[in-house]
Structures are given as structure tokens and as C-alpha cells.
Design a protein around this motif. Structure first.
Motif, short mmCIF file in Angstrom:
data_model
loop_
_atom_site.label_atom_id
_atom_site.label_comp_id
_atom_site.label_asym_id
_atom_site.label_seq_id
_atom_site.Cartn_x
_atom_site.Cartn_y
_atom_site.Cartn_z
N ALA A 162 0.83 -1.20 0.00
CA ALA A 162 0.00 0.00 0.00
C ALA A 162 0.86 1.26 0.00
O ALA A 162 0.57 2.24 -0.71
CB ALA A 162 -0.93 0.00 1.21
N VAL A 163 1.92 1.24 0.79
CA VAL A 163 2.84 2.39 0.85
C VAL A 163 3.52 2.59 -0.49
O VAL A 163 3.63 3.71 -0.99
CB VAL A 163 3.88 2.20 1.97
CG1 VAL A 163 4.96 3.27 1.89
CG2 VAL A 163 3.21 2.24 3.33
N TYR A 164 3.97 1.49 -1.10
CA TYR A 164 4.64 1.59 -2.40
C TYR A 164 3.68 2.10 -3.46
O TYR A 164 4.06 2.92 -4.31
CB TYR A 164 5.21 0.24 -2.82
CG TYR A 164 6.11 0.33 -4.03
CD1 TYR A 164 7.49 0.48 -3.87
CD2 TYR A 164 5.59 0.29 -5.31
CE1 TYR A 164 8.33 0.58 -4.98
CE2 TYR A 164 6.42 0.41 -6.42
CZ TYR A 164 7.78 0.56 -6.25
OH TYR A 164 8.60 0.67 -7.34
N ASN A 165 2.44 1.65 -3.42
CA ASN A 165 1.46 2.10 -4.41
C ASN A 165 1.20 3.59 -4.25
O ASN A 165 1.08 4.32 -5.24
CB ASN A 165 0.15 1.32 -4.25
CG ASN A 165 -0.76 1.50 -5.45
OD1 ASN A 165 -0.39 1.19 -6.56
ND2 ASN A 165 -1.95 2.03 -5.21
N ALA A 166 1.12 4.06 -2.99
CA ALA A 166 0.94 5.50 -2.75
C ALA A 166 2.13 6.28 -3.28
O ALA A 166 1.97 7.37 -3.86
CB ALA A 166 0.75 5.75 -1.25
N PHE A 167 3.33 5.73 -3.09
CA PHE A 167 4.54 6.37 -3.61
C PHE A 167 4.50 6.45 -5.13
O PHE A 167 4.84 7.49 -5.73
CB PHE A 167 5.78 5.59 -3.16
CG PHE A 167 7.01 5.89 -3.97
CD1 PHE A 167 7.70 7.09 -3.80
CD2 PHE A 167 7.47 4.98 -4.90
CE1 PHE A 167 8.82 7.38 -4.56
CE2 PHE A 167 8.61 5.26 -5.66
CZ PHE A 167 9.28 6.46 -5.49
N ALA A 168 4.08 5.35 -5.79
CA ALA A 168 4.02 5.33 -7.26
C ALA A 168 3.00 6.35 -7.77
O ALA A 168 3.24 7.04 -8.77
CB ALA A 168 3.66 3.92 -7.74
N LEU A 169 1.87 6.44 -7.10
CA LEU A 169 0.85 7.43 -7.49
C LEU A 169 1.37 8.85 -7.29
O LEU A 169 1.16 9.72 -8.15
CB LEU A 169 -0.43 7.21 -6.68
CG LEU A 169 -1.26 5.99 -7.04
CD1 LEU A 169 -2.31 5.72 -5.97
CD2 LEU A 169 -1.92 6.16 -8.40
N ALA A 170 2.03 9.09 -6.18
CA ALA A 170 2.58 10.43 -5.92
C ALA A 170 3.63 10.79 -6.96
O ALA A 170 3.67 11.94 -7.45
CB ALA A 170 3.18 10.48 -4.51
N ALA A 171 4.47 9.83 -7.32
CA ALA A 171 5.49 10.07 -8.35
C ALA A 171 4.84 10.39 -9.69
O ALA A 171 5.31 11.27 -10.43
CB ALA A 171 6.40 8.85 -8.47
N ALA A 172 3.74 9.69 -10.01
CA ALA A 172 3.02 9.96 -11.24
C ALA A 172 2.44 11.38 -11.23
O ALA A 172 2.50 12.10 -12.23
CB ALA A 172 1.91 8.94 -11.44
N GLY A 173 1.87 11.78 -10.08
CA GLY A 173 1.33 13.13 -9.96
C GLY A 173 2.41 14.18 -10.09
O GLY A 173 2.23 15.20 -10.77
N LEU A 174 3.54 13.95 -9.45
CA LEU A 174 4.67 14.88 -9.53
C LEU A 174 5.15 15.01 -10.97
O LEU A 174 5.37 16.12 -11.47
CB LEU A 174 5.79 14.37 -8.63
CG LEU A 174 6.95 15.33 -8.38
CD1 LEU A 174 6.55 16.41 -7.38
CD2 LEU A 174 8.17 14.58 -7.84
N ILE A 197 3.92 19.43 -5.88
CA ILE A 197 3.74 18.80 -4.55
C ILE A 197 2.26 18.55 -4.30
O ILE A 197 1.86 17.47 -3.83
CB ILE A 197 4.34 19.69 -3.45
CG1 ILE A 197 5.87 19.74 -3.60
CG2 ILE A 197 3.95 19.16 -2.06
CD1 ILE A 197 6.55 20.74 -2.70
N VAL A 198 1.42 19.54 -4.61
CA VAL A 198 -0.03 19.38 -4.45
C VAL A 198 -0.53 18.24 -5.34
O VAL A 198 -1.34 17.41 -4.91
CB VAL A 198 -0.77 20.69 -4.78
CG1 VAL A 198 -2.28 20.46 -4.87
CG2 VAL A 198 -0.46 21.75 -3.74
N ALA A 199 -0.04 18.19 -6.59
CA ALA A 199 -0.45 17.13 -7.51
C ALA A 199 -0.05 15.76 -6.98
O ALA A 199 -0.82 14.79 -7.09
CB ALA A 199 0.17 17.36 -8.89
N ALA A 200 1.15 15.66 -6.40
CA ALA A 200 1.61 14.38 -5.86
C ALA A 200 0.70 13.91 -4.72
O ALA A 200 0.27 12.75 -4.68
CB ALA A 200 3.05 14.51 -5.36
N VAL A 201 0.37 14.83 -3.81
CA VAL A 201 -0.47 14.48 -2.66
C VAL A 201 -1.87 14.10 -3.10
O VAL A 201 -2.43 13.07 -2.67
CB VAL A 201 -0.52 15.65 -1.65
CG1 VAL A 201 -1.54 15.37 -0.56
CG2 VAL A 201 0.86 15.90 -1.05
#
Length: 220
Positions: A134-146, A195-199
Motif C-alpha cells: 500500500a505504501v509503495y502504491n501510494a509512492f508510485a501514485l505520488a510520483a506519477a502526480g509529480l 507537490i499538491v499534484a503528488a499528494v
């Protein structure tokens, strides 16, 4: 197959509607900052890219570009609107490139960042289950947003520099180094936007993915 196409069209239409609501609600989608604007209109584009793929993401990015074109042409133009529309004095066909190409890529890049990180995750099984997954998936999504947000900012500002450098400098009455100003805009507007997009991508994308997985266990 027919139902799948209808579902896909509906999803694009819903996200497209959100893009237009954000864009044309004063002070929300495009936040005025003097002669420029910060934006969160790209958030539905990024989320759509991750959930629906690069083709539908590209369509959403095109709609994002349409809102920028309309606002800079007819709604609330600024002294630098010529960089986004040939209908404003000083604009030309490069204005359309700046207005649309970076925004279309906002709908493409996040998908490949997210799927690339997912492919990397498969090489580490321990990071693909339970809380770690779950943490890794959140990281991947945040990276995509960034990545999606920076794609927009970096391409738009650099294209403005190369295509309209002198006109942009004159409009903003810049007498020193124009690229220093460009870097300042990237730092002041682009980094907070990213940063906002990542979150938001991690939060919204994660919630939607969990919803889809409950309805269809094999969903991405």
C-alpha cells in the motif's frame, strides 16, 4: 466490448466535466497570480491517465488545453495570453503548441511513470503485499502526480522561453536574464503545484483504485 467502450466514454466524460468545472469556477482551477496563473486543473488529467491509460489521458489533457485556450482567448486574458492563443495580439501557431502539447502529455506521462514503478515493484515481492504494498502504491501514485505536473510546468515555461522569449520579456518588462525569471516561475509556481499534484494523486488515485479493486479484483 460494447459495455467496456461505453464505460470508458463515461469515465472520460465525467473527468472532462470535472476539468471544465475546475477551470471555469473563478479562483479554483486557475488561480490568478498577477500576470500568470497557478493551476489544479491537471489533477483530473493525471488521475485519468493512471486509471484509464495514456490514450484517454491524452484526451483529458486535450480538454485541459481547451480550457486554457478559452480562458486566455475570451474569458480572462492577461498580458501574456499570447503565449497560449493566436487570437491574442502577438500570438501565433506556436501558441497552440504551448497550449495543447504539454497538456496532452500530462495525460500520458503519469501512466508510464506509474506502470514503470509497478513493474519495478514486481522485482521485490516483499514490497508488493500488505502495508508495504500500500505504501509503495501510494509512492508510485505520488510520483506519477509529480511527473505529470512538472511535465506541464517545465514544457510550458521552456517553450515560452524558446518561442516567445523577447515578447514575453517585453510584456513582463524584464530587463535582466529572462531565463532566471522562467526558473523563478518554475520554483514559485511549478514546485508547489507538483507537490499538491503528488499528494492529491496519491489520495484520490489510491481511493479510486481501491474502489475498482473491490468491484473487480483484477483491476490495475
Amino acid at each position: 466490448m460494447k459495455n467496456s467502450k461505453i464505460l470508458g466514454m463515461t469515465q472520460v466524460a465525467l473527468l472532462g466535466a470535472i476539468i471544465f468545472v475546475l477551470a471555469f469556477t473563478p479562483g479554483i482551477g486557475y488561480i490568478p497570480l498577477g500576470v500568470t496563473r497557478a493551476t489544479i486543473v491537471h489533477i483530473p488529467v493525471i488521475v485519468g491517465s493512471v486509471l484509464l491509460g495514456p490514450k484517454k489521458g491524452g484526451i483529458l489533457g486535450f480538454l485541459f488545453g481547451c480550457t486554457s485556450f478559452i480562458i486566455n482567448s475570451f474569458v480572462t486574458p492577461t498580458i501574456t495570453s499570447f503565449t497560449f492563443t493566436p487570437l491574442y495580439n502577438g500570438g501565433n501557431m506556436w501558441s497552440l503548441v504551448i497550449c495543447f502539447v504539454p497538456r496532452i502529455l500530462v495525460g500520458v506521462v503519469p501512466y508510464y511513470v506509474y506502470t514503470g514503478l509497478k513493474a519495478l515493484r514486481k522485482k521485490f515481492p516483499s514490497a508488493d503485499s500488505g502495508k508495504a504494498g500500500a505504501v509503495y502504491n501510494a509512492f508510485a501514485l505520488a510520483a506519477a502526480g509529480l511527473a505529470g505536473s512538472l511535465t506541464n510546468t517545465l514544457l510550458v515555461m521552456n517553450l515560452i522561453y524558446f518561442c516567445f522569449g523577447k515578447s514575453y520579456a517585453a510584456a513582463k518588462e524584464i530587463t535582466g536574464s529572462l531565463y532566471s525569471v522562467i526558473l523563478g516561475v518554475i520554483a514559485v509556481n511549478g514546485i508547489p503545484e507538483a507537490i499538491v499534484a503528488a499528494v492529491l494523486t496519491a489520495a484520490i488515485g489510491g481511493a479510486l483504485l481501491r474502489f475498482l479493486q473491490k468491484r473487480q479484483p483484477t483491476a490495475v
